[in-house]
Design a protein around this motif. Structure first.
Motif, short mmCIF file in Angstrom:
data_model
loop_
_atom_site.label_atom_id
_atom_site.label_comp_id
_atom_site.label_asym_id
_atom_site.label_seq_id
_atom_site.Cartn_x
_atom_site.Cartn_y
_atom_site.Cartn_z
N GLY A 27 12.99 3.57 7.74
CA GLY A 27 12.97 1.88 7.71
C GLY A 27 13.37 1.59 9.46
O GLY A 27 13.10 0.20 9.45
N LYS A 28 13.53 2.45 10.25
CA LYS A 28 13.76 1.91 11.58
C LYS A 28 12.73 0.88 12.20
O LYS A 28 13.08 0.07 12.61
CB LYS A 28 14.12 3.19 12.38
CG LYS A 28 15.43 3.93 11.96
CD LYS A 28 15.56 5.02 12.88
CE LYS A 28 14.56 6.11 13.09
NZ LYS A 28 14.14 6.99 11.97
N SER A 29 11.41 1.56 12.55
CA SER A 29 10.52 0.85 12.84
C SER A 29 10.15 -0.44 12.08
O SER A 29 9.84 -1.76 12.68
CB SER A 29 9.08 1.60 13.00
OG SER A 29 9.42 2.66 13.74
N THR A 30 10.16 -0.46 10.73
CA THR A 30 9.93 -1.48 9.97
C THR A 30 10.88 -2.75 10.29
O THR A 30 10.70 -3.96 10.45
CB THR A 30 9.94 -1.25 8.36
OG1 THR A 30 9.01 -0.23 8.25
CG2 THR A 30 9.72 -2.41 7.66
N GLN B 195 0.71 -1.18 -0.04
CA GLN B 195 0.10 -0.38 0.01
C GLN B 195 0.89 1.24 0.11
O GLN B 195 1.80 1.18 0.85
CB GLN B 195 -0.92 0.10 1.24
CG GLN B 195 -1.81 -1.27 1.41
CD GLN B 195 -2.83 -1.27 0.34
OE1 GLN B 195 -3.22 -0.35 -0.27
NE2 GLN B 195 -3.19 -2.69 0.11
N GLY C 177 11.28 7.92 8.36
CA GLY C 177 10.91 7.02 6.99
C GLY C 177 12.09 6.38 6.46
O GLY C 177 11.88 5.75 5.48
N1 LIG Z 1 2.22 -0.50 6.88
C1 LIG Z 1 2.75 0.12 6.10
N2 LIG Z 1 2.33 0.19 4.78
C2 LIG Z 1 2.96 0.82 3.75
N3 LIG Z 1 4.01 1.82 4.01
C3 LIG Z 1 4.55 1.69 5.24
C4 LIG Z 1 3.89 0.97 6.05
N4 LIG Z 1 4.77 1.22 7.14
C5 LIG Z 1 5.81 1.85 7.06
N5 LIG Z 1 5.67 2.49 5.48
C6 LIG Z 1 6.72 2.99 5.06
O1 LIG Z 1 7.85 2.35 5.14
C7 LIG Z 1 9.05 3.41 5.29
C8 LIG Z 1 9.77 3.32 6.53
O2 LIG Z 1 8.95 3.61 7.66
P1 LIG Z 1 9.30 3.51 9.00
O3 LIG Z 1 9.94 2.11 9.11
O4 LIG Z 1 8.03 3.77 9.78
O5 LIG Z 1 10.32 4.38 9.20
P2 LIG Z 1 11.03 5.25 10.55
O6 LIG Z 1 10.68 4.29 11.66
O7 LIG Z 1 12.61 5.12 10.23
O8 LIG Z 1 10.44 6.45 10.52
C9 LIG Z 1 8.21 4.61 4.89
O9 LIG Z 1 8.19 5.32 3.73
C10 LIG Z 1 6.77 4.26 5.33
O10 LIG Z 1 5.79 5.15 4.78
#
Ligand SMILES: Nc1ncnc2c1ncn2[C@@H]1O[C@H](COP(=O)(O)OP(=O)(O)O)[C@@H](O)[C@H]1O
Ligand SMILES: [Mg+2]
Length: 222
Positions: free
Chosen positions: A43-46, A14, A41
């Motif tokens: 990718g840390k949380s991911t 998405q 953005g």
């Molecule tokens: N559930 C999701 N669906 C689509 N895109 C996502 C989702 N979660 C995170 N993203 C995208 O993945 C990228 C990394 O996000 P995230 O890991 O939250 O970064 P950080 O924690 O470093 O701020 C961002 O571009 C974000 O928009």
């Protein structure tokens, strides 16, 4: 190594299919305090979701405590996580209507291994370790942000996990409380041999960690 990640890729579908993690490889040893920093953005949380086994829909390989995570069924993974991993988030997620002691006891009550008395004893000890022993009977909504985060750390430790995963644990705190929470996380690595991996924006924190890993556009810079 408590964590070994090899060429982790992550795609989200998405709003359209796009790649968020690009071949992330890293190894983390037991007892290390590792910070992951980088722009919002990046990718840390991911990555932390994957490293904490909450997201298993990824490419590449991941071993935690020598267990290949892709080989574990969903049900067994829940047990594995409860046993080995504690979580701390930017917003503490304590249950406001429960008192501090009950909040800390909850993950152990859910596990159902120890008796309630034993869990209470362990929780009181942890409260002491985080310097919150005078607040056991307070409803959590009466605590300051820093106090809540110290309670959240005690809660993360109640099942005696080897690994603590923390996503911006000080993101919502002032400098004084940031230092207090960071010192606490450092103490549990150095005195209890726990491993802590955390995402942070705070340069003081990542510079004072045992190791700092920078993420740029879904890749780690080594
Ligand atoms: N559930 C999701 N669906 C689509 N895109 C996502 C989702 N979660 C995170 N993203 C995208 O993945 C990228 C990394 O996000 P995230 O890991 O939250 O970064 P950080 O924690 O470093 O701020 C961002 O571009 C974000 O928009
Ligand atoms: Mg994040």
């Amino acid at each position: 190594m408590i964590i070994k990640a090899s060429h982790i890729d992550k795609y989200f579908d998405q709003p359209e299919r796009h790649q968020v993690l690009h071949g992330v490889s890293l190894e983390i040893a037991q007892g290390e305090l590792v910070s992951i920093y980088g722009e919002s953005g990046s990718g840390k949380s991911t990555l932390l979701y994957i490293l904490s086994t909450l997201d298993t829909d990824f490419g590449g390989k991941l071993w935690i405590k020598d267990q290949n995570i892709k080989d574990v069924s969903a049900g067994d993974l829940t047990n594995f996580r409860n046993q080995h991993i504690g979580f701390v988030y930017q917003f503490h997620y304590l249950l406001p209507e429960f008192d501090v002691l009950q909040n800390i006891m909850l993950p152990a009550m859910k596990m159902g291994v120890k008796t309630k008395e034993q869990i209470k004893e362990d929780a009181l000890l942890l409260l002491q370790e985080v310097g919150m022993q005078d607040f056991a009977k307070r409803p959590s909504y009466q605590l300051s942000g820093g106090q809540q985060q110290r309670v959240a750390i005690a809660r993360a430790l109640i099942n005696n996990p080897d690994l603590i995963v923390a996503d911006e644990p000080t993101g919502n705190l002032d400098q004084k409380n940031t230092e207090m929470v960071f010192d606490l996380l450092k103490k549990i690595t150095e005195e209890k041999g726990k491993t802590v991996i955390m995402a942070t924006h705070n340069s003081k924190i990542y510079q004072n960690s045992h190791r700092a890993i920078e993420m740029i556009d879904g890749s780690v810079r080594l």
